[in-house]
Design an enzyme around this catalytic site. Structure first.
Site, PDB file in Angstrom:
ATOM      1  N   GLY A  11       0.849  -1.337  -0.124  1.00 54.68           N
ATOM      2  CA  GLY A  11      -0.106  -0.224  -0.016  1.00 54.68           C
ATOM      3  C   GLY A  11       0.792   1.407  -0.086  1.00 54.68           C
ATOM      4  CB  CYS A  12       0.782   4.075   1.089  1.00 55.10           C
ATOM      5  SG  CYS A  12       1.467   6.016   1.277  1.00 55.10           S
ATOM      6  CG  PHE A  13       3.011   3.299  -5.070  1.00 53.09           C
ATOM      7  CD1 PHE A  13       2.591   4.754  -4.829  1.00 53.09           C
ATOM      8  CD2 PHE A  13       2.584   2.665  -6.022  1.00 53.09           C
ATOM      9  CE1 PHE A  13       1.940   5.388  -5.761  1.00 53.09           C
ATOM     10  CE2 PHE A  13       1.922   3.448  -7.252  1.00 53.09           C
ATOM     11  CZ  PHE A  13       1.467   4.636  -6.910  1.00 53.09           C
ATOM     12  CD1 TRP A  14       3.694   8.023  -4.312  1.00 56.31           C
ATOM     13  CD2 TRP A  14       2.346   9.057  -2.867  1.00 56.31           C
ATOM     14  NE1 TRP A  14       2.751   8.643  -5.082  1.00 56.31           N
ATOM     15  CE2 TRP A  14       1.738   9.232  -4.103  1.00 56.31           C
ATOM     16  CE3 TRP A  14       1.641   9.514  -1.618  1.00 56.31           C
ATOM     17  CZ2 TRP A  14       0.795   9.726  -4.533  1.00 56.31           C
ATOM     18  CZ3 TRP A  14       0.384  10.222  -2.229  1.00 56.31           C
ATOM     19  CH2 TRP A  14      -0.001  10.371  -3.408  1.00 56.31           C
ATOM     20  N   GLY A  15       5.451   6.036   0.420  1.00 58.25           N
ATOM     21  CA  GLY A  15       5.956   5.958   1.694  1.00 58.25           C
ATOM     22  C   GLY A  15       6.918   4.755   1.733  1.00 58.25           C
TER      23      GLY A  15
END
Length: 169
Positions: A11-15
């Site tokens: 999930g949330c690949f940015w982080g």
């Protein structure tokens, strides 16, 4: 240098990208969509794909096991289709293995996480063969480097060290 590839989804690949790219031995990272059913996936049309990260690393500096340990430290592998406030299949936890060795390391690491008691529940991380990895759009690449206070739901848990199970188990 012995270059290897890992594909993970949490999930949330940015982080994930922001944290994983800083590890010693990681040469480069790219965020994208993987593990699903839509060819040429995009942010607006990624079907059942998960938000994932492709990691190219030097295995003489960081092992696949060490990458997985960090992966389990920075996201919650016990919530099906969810990370933080983000919900849906895009936010599932998954390891996409490239070969039998990666599959075995993934299964062993998950067993260690379950035995450790570091998470309040059982790991729901999927372990599947790698498939297509569709790179996300340029505005998603390196997002937290460009927008340092942007959204993320990934944080390293302090003093989180994954012990290995006893061989007698």
């Amino acid at each position: 240098m012995t270059e290897q590839r890992a594909v993970l989804a949490g999930g949330c690949f940015w982080g994930m990208q922001d944290l994983i790219r800083k590890l010693p031995g990681v040469s480069r990272t790219s965020v994208g969509y993987t593990g699903g059913d839509v060819p040429n996936a995009t942010y607006r049309n990624h079907g059942t794909h998960a938000e994932g990260i492709e990691i190219i690393f030097d295995s003489t500096k960081i092992t696949y096991r060490e990458l997985l340990e960090f992966f389990f430290q920075i996201h919650d592998p016990t919530t099906p289709n969810r990370q933080g406030n983000d919900r849906g299949m895009s936010y599932r936890s998954a390891i996409y293995y490239l070969d039998d060795d990666q599959k075995q390391v993934a299964e062993d690491t998950i067993a260690d996480v379950n035995a450790s008691g570091l998470w309040p529940g059982k790991v729901v991380t999927e372990v599947e063969p790698v498939g297509d990895f569709w790179q996300a759009e340029p505005e998603h690449q390196d997002y937290l480097e460009r927008i340092p206070n942007g959204y993320t739901c990934h944080f390293p848990r302090p003093n989180w060290v994954l012990p290995k199970r006893d061989a007698a188990e």
